[in-house]
Write a protein that holds these residues in place. Structure first.
Motif, PDB file in Angstrom:
ATOM      1  N   LYS A  96       0.833  -1.196   0.000  1.00  0.00           N
ATOM      2  CA  LYS A  96       0.000   0.000   0.000  1.00  0.00           C
ATOM      3  C   LYS A  96       0.873   1.254   0.000  1.00  0.00           C
ATOM      4  N   VAL A  97       1.924   1.223   0.817  1.00  0.00           N
ATOM      5  CA  VAL A  97       2.875   2.340   0.841  1.00  0.00           C
ATOM      6  C   VAL A  97       3.529   2.492  -0.531  1.00  0.00           C
ATOM      7  N   PHE A  98       3.973   1.372  -1.099  1.00  0.00           N
ATOM      8  CA  PHE A  98       4.588   1.401  -2.435  1.00  0.00           C
ATOM      9  C   PHE A  98       3.625   2.006  -3.454  1.00  0.00           C
ATOM     10  N   TYR A  99       2.370   1.598  -3.400  1.00  0.00           N
ATOM     11  CA  TYR A  99       1.357   2.073  -4.346  1.00  0.00           C
ATOM     12  C   TYR A  99       1.227   3.597  -4.306  1.00  0.00           C
ATOM     13  N   TYR A 100       1.121   4.162  -3.103  1.00  0.00           N
ATOM     14  CA  TYR A 100       0.899   5.603  -3.007  1.00  0.00           C
ATOM     15  C   TYR A 100       2.155   6.410  -3.344  1.00  0.00           C
ATOM     16  N   ILE A 101       3.330   5.887  -2.991  1.00  0.00           N
ATOM     17  CA  ILE A 101       4.558   6.600  -3.382  1.00  0.00           C
ATOM     18  C   ILE A 101       4.683   6.617  -4.897  1.00  0.00           C
ATOM     19  N   ALA A 102       4.439   5.469  -5.535  1.00  0.00           N
ATOM     20  CA  ALA A 102       4.562   5.386  -6.986  1.00  0.00           C
ATOM     21  C   ALA A 102       3.485   6.227  -7.674  1.00  0.00           C
ATOM     22  N   LYS A 103       2.303   6.248  -7.107  1.00  0.00           N
ATOM     23  CA  LYS A 103       1.196   6.987  -7.726  1.00  0.00           C
ATOM     24  C   LYS A 103       1.446   8.488  -7.705  1.00  0.00           C
ATOM     25  N   TYR A 104       1.950   8.997  -6.573  1.00  0.00           N
ATOM     26  CA  TYR A 104       2.146  10.443  -6.425  1.00  0.00           C
ATOM     27  C   TYR A 104       3.572  10.881  -6.703  1.00  0.00           C
ATOM     28  N   GLY A 105       4.515   9.916  -6.818  1.00  0.00           N
ATOM     29  CA  GLY A 105       5.907  10.268  -7.082  1.00  0.00           C
ATOM     30  C   GLY A 105       6.536  11.055  -5.970  1.00  0.00           C
ATOM     31  N   SER A 106       6.016  10.844  -4.750  1.00  0.00           N
ATOM     32  CA  SER A 106       6.507  11.646  -3.628  1.00  0.00           C
ATOM     33  C   SER A 106       6.235  10.908  -2.325  1.00  0.00           C
ATOM     34  N   ILE A 164      14.207   5.718  -7.026  1.00  0.00           N
ATOM     35  CA  ILE A 164      15.384   6.569  -7.102  1.00  0.00           C
ATOM     36  C   ILE A 164      14.946   7.989  -6.741  1.00  0.00           C
ATOM     37  N   ARG A 165      15.648   8.596  -5.801  1.00  0.00           N
ATOM     38  CA  ARG A 165      15.294   9.954  -5.398  1.00  0.00           C
ATOM     39  C   ARG A 165      15.726  10.950  -6.478  1.00  0.00           C
ATOM     40  N   THR A 166      14.903  11.940  -6.747  1.00  0.00           N
ATOM     41  CA  THR A 166      15.214  13.013  -7.693  1.00  0.00           C
ATOM     42  C   THR A 166      14.896  14.346  -7.019  1.00  0.00           C
ATOM     43  N   LYS A 167      15.210  15.448  -7.715  1.00  0.00           N
ATOM     44  CA  LYS A 167      14.919  16.762  -7.158  1.00  0.00           C
ATOM     45  C   LYS A 167      13.417  16.996  -7.006  1.00  0.00           C
ATOM     46  N   ARG A 168      12.639  16.314  -7.838  1.00  0.00           N
ATOM     47  CA  ARG A 168      11.186  16.521  -7.815  1.00  0.00           C
ATOM     48  C   ARG A 168      10.454  15.455  -6.987  1.00  0.00           C
ATOM     49  N   GLY A 169      11.190  14.544  -6.399  1.00  0.00           N
ATOM     50  CA  GLY A 169      10.551  13.491  -5.619  1.00  0.00           C
ATOM     51  C   GLY A 169      11.246  12.162  -5.815  1.00  0.00           C
ATOM     52  N   VAL A 170      10.492  11.156  -6.261  1.00  0.00           N
ATOM     53  CA  VAL A 170      11.077   9.839  -6.524  1.00  0.00           C
ATOM     54  C   VAL A 170      10.519   9.310  -7.840  1.00  0.00           C
ATOM     55  N   ARG A 171      11.284   8.403  -8.469  1.00  0.00           N
ATOM     56  CA  ARG A 171      10.776   7.713  -9.639  1.00  0.00           C
ATOM     57  C   ARG A 171      11.125   6.237  -9.523  1.00  0.00           C
ATOM     58  N   LEU A 172      10.368   5.428 -10.234  1.00  0.00           N
ATOM     59  CA  LEU A 172      10.545   3.979 -10.148  1.00  0.00           C
ATOM     60  C   LEU A 172      11.811   3.515 -10.871  1.00  0.00           C
ATOM     61  N   THR A 173      12.490   2.550 -10.277  1.00  0.00           N
ATOM     62  CA  THR A 173      13.582   1.855 -10.960  1.00  0.00           C
ATOM     63  C   THR A 173      12.965   0.838 -11.917  1.00  0.00           C
ATOM     64  N   PRO A 174      13.734   0.217 -12.792  1.00  0.00           N
ATOM     65  CA  PRO A 174      13.172  -0.848 -13.655  1.00  0.00           C
ATOM     66  C   PRO A 174      12.489  -1.955 -12.849  1.00  0.00           C
ATOM     67  N   GLU A 175      13.100  -2.316 -11.687  1.00  0.00           N
ATOM     68  CA  GLU A 175      12.476  -3.331 -10.830  1.00  0.00           C
ATOM     69  C   GLU A 175      11.170  -2.801 -10.235  1.00  0.00           C
ATOM     70  N   GLY A 176      11.202  -1.515  -9.870  1.00  0.00           N
ATOM     71  CA  GLY A 176       9.992  -0.901  -9.328  1.00  0.00           C
ATOM     72  C   GLY A 176       8.875  -0.859 -10.357  1.00  0.00           C
ATOM     73  N   GLN A 177       9.238  -0.568 -11.619  1.00  0.00           N
ATOM     74  CA  GLN A 177       8.227  -0.542 -12.683  1.00  0.00           C
ATOM     75  C   GLN A 177       7.618  -1.922 -12.889  1.00  0.00           C
ATOM     76  N   LEU A 178       8.434  -2.969 -12.781  1.00  0.00           N
ATOM     77  CA  LEU A 178       7.930  -4.333 -12.913  1.00  0.00           C
ATOM     78  C   LEU A 178       6.919  -4.643 -11.806  1.00  0.00           C
ATOM     79  N   LEU A 179       7.250  -4.256 -10.583  1.00  0.00           N
ATOM     80  CA  LEU A 179       6.344  -4.490  -9.461  1.00  0.00           C
ATOM     81  C   LEU A 179       5.076  -3.657  -9.598  1.00  0.00           C
ATOM     82  N   TRP A 180       5.222  -2.421 -10.066  1.00  0.00           N
ATOM     83  CA  TRP A 180       4.080  -1.512 -10.224  1.00  0.00           C
ATOM     84  C   TRP A 180       3.025  -2.092 -11.158  1.00  0.00           C
ATOM     85  N   ARG A 181       3.463  -2.788 -12.199  1.00  0.00           N
ATOM     86  CA  ARG A 181       2.506  -3.358 -13.155  1.00  0.00           C
ATOM     87  C   ARG A 181       1.592  -4.384 -12.486  1.00  0.00           C
TER      88      ARG A 181
END
Length: 303
Positions: free
Chosen positions: A14-24, A56-73
């Motif tokens: 659930k935490v993963f879902y909301y971080i990935a959804k909002y990028g923050s 991966i942390r960025t200046k604007r928040g976070v973005r998914l790694t390739p592994e994260g994108q696989l899990l997100w699907r």
């Protein structure tokens, strides 16, 4: 996986879902009413358990790694389905949604269900309603199969295979005929005498047919109708047209008796009253929507 670890995994996803959804992480924490350290700790635990980095942390928040994108699907559709289920359940609990399915005969639909639905939908307009017509046997099957929530049924019926919620009415039937059969009204008649005359009846398997068959059987006579019709309205027309005699609901033909169009034929053994009951499937719990309909719109007879 035991129940405790399963629940912990669900919370992590659930935490993963909301971080990935909002990028923050900040936005996810606000959405979940948690502190940022709590969210960060939860995602780190998930990454440790999976053995990979998900963000991966960025200046604007976070973005998914390739592994994260696989899990997100996989996680996104699963979480969306769970959230949709929660919304639907809240809608049912507040009666701003939900579906009510009722089965009955055509006559019961117009006599009991339509007036009750009119009241119910006035208070709960967003509830969806499905109505089905069926004979007694099929009503019970639909309840047992989970295809209907409630049924309005006339006695006689097998109460061992259903749950009788309450009796909502008590109908009285009377034997009538057109002026062609007015001689029968001169005195009370026995079932043996009636067997000599043409009889109009509902089809085999209907509660009306079972009712009159039971009455004749009690008098030691086999009931064999000359004409079988599928609706009460057709039976009234046939009796009024002089095609035979028949038992009909008194409330539907009282005006025709009063006008002389039909004549009442008294019986030495009066016809018993017929209970009208609201039933549900045996040992099945009513939905919140169905229970509200029962409580608000279909009171017990005499209540």
């Amino acid at each position: 996986m035991n129940g405790e670890s399963f629940a912990a995994n669900l919370e992590s996803y659930k935490v993963f879902y909301y971080i990935a959804k909002y990028g923050s992480i900040t936005a996810a924490a606000e959405r979940m009413y948690l502190t940022q350290p709590t969210v960060t700790k939860a995602i780190h635990k998930l990454e440790e358990r999976l053995g990979c980095t998900l963000f991966i942390r960025t200046k604007r928040g976070v973005r998914l790694t390739p592994e994260g994108q696989l899990l997100w699907r996989r996680v996104e559709p699963a979480c969306n389905m769970l959230l949709a289920g929660e919304r639907e359940l809240r809608a049912v609990k507040t009666l701003t949604g939900g579906t009510l399915t009722i089965v009955s005969t055509e006559m019961s639909f117009s006599t009991y269900i339509l007036p009750a639905l009119s009241l119910f939908l006035e208070s709960h307009p967003e509830v969806k309603v499905k109505c089905k017509n069926a004979l007694n046997g099929r009503m019970v099957e639909l309840l047992q199969e989970g295809e209907a929530d409630l049924a309005v049924i006339h006695a006689p019926f097998d109460s061992s295979s259903v749950t009788v919620i309450r009796e909502i009415d008590c109908n009285y039937e009377c034997l009538v005929g057109s002026q062609r059969f007015r001689s029968l009204a001169a005195r009370p008649r026995t079932v043996q005498e009636l067997a000599e005359y043409p009889f109009i009846s509902m089809p085999s398997g209907s509660s009306s047919r079972e009712y009159i068959e039971s009455y004749f059987r009690r008098g030691g006579v086999r009931f064999e109708p000359d004409i079988e019709l599928t609706t009460v309205e057709l039976a009234i027309q046939a009796v009024s047209g002089g095609f035979g005699i028949g038992t009909l609901p008194e409330r539907l033909i009282s005006d025709r008796i009063a006008s002389g169009e039909l004549c009442r034929i008294d019986l030495t053994d009066p016809l018993p009253p017929r209970r009208v009951c609201l039933i549900s499937g045996k040992n099945s719990a009513l939905s919140l929507t169905a229970q509200a309909f029962v409580d608000e719109c279909l009171p017990e007879v005499g209540a």
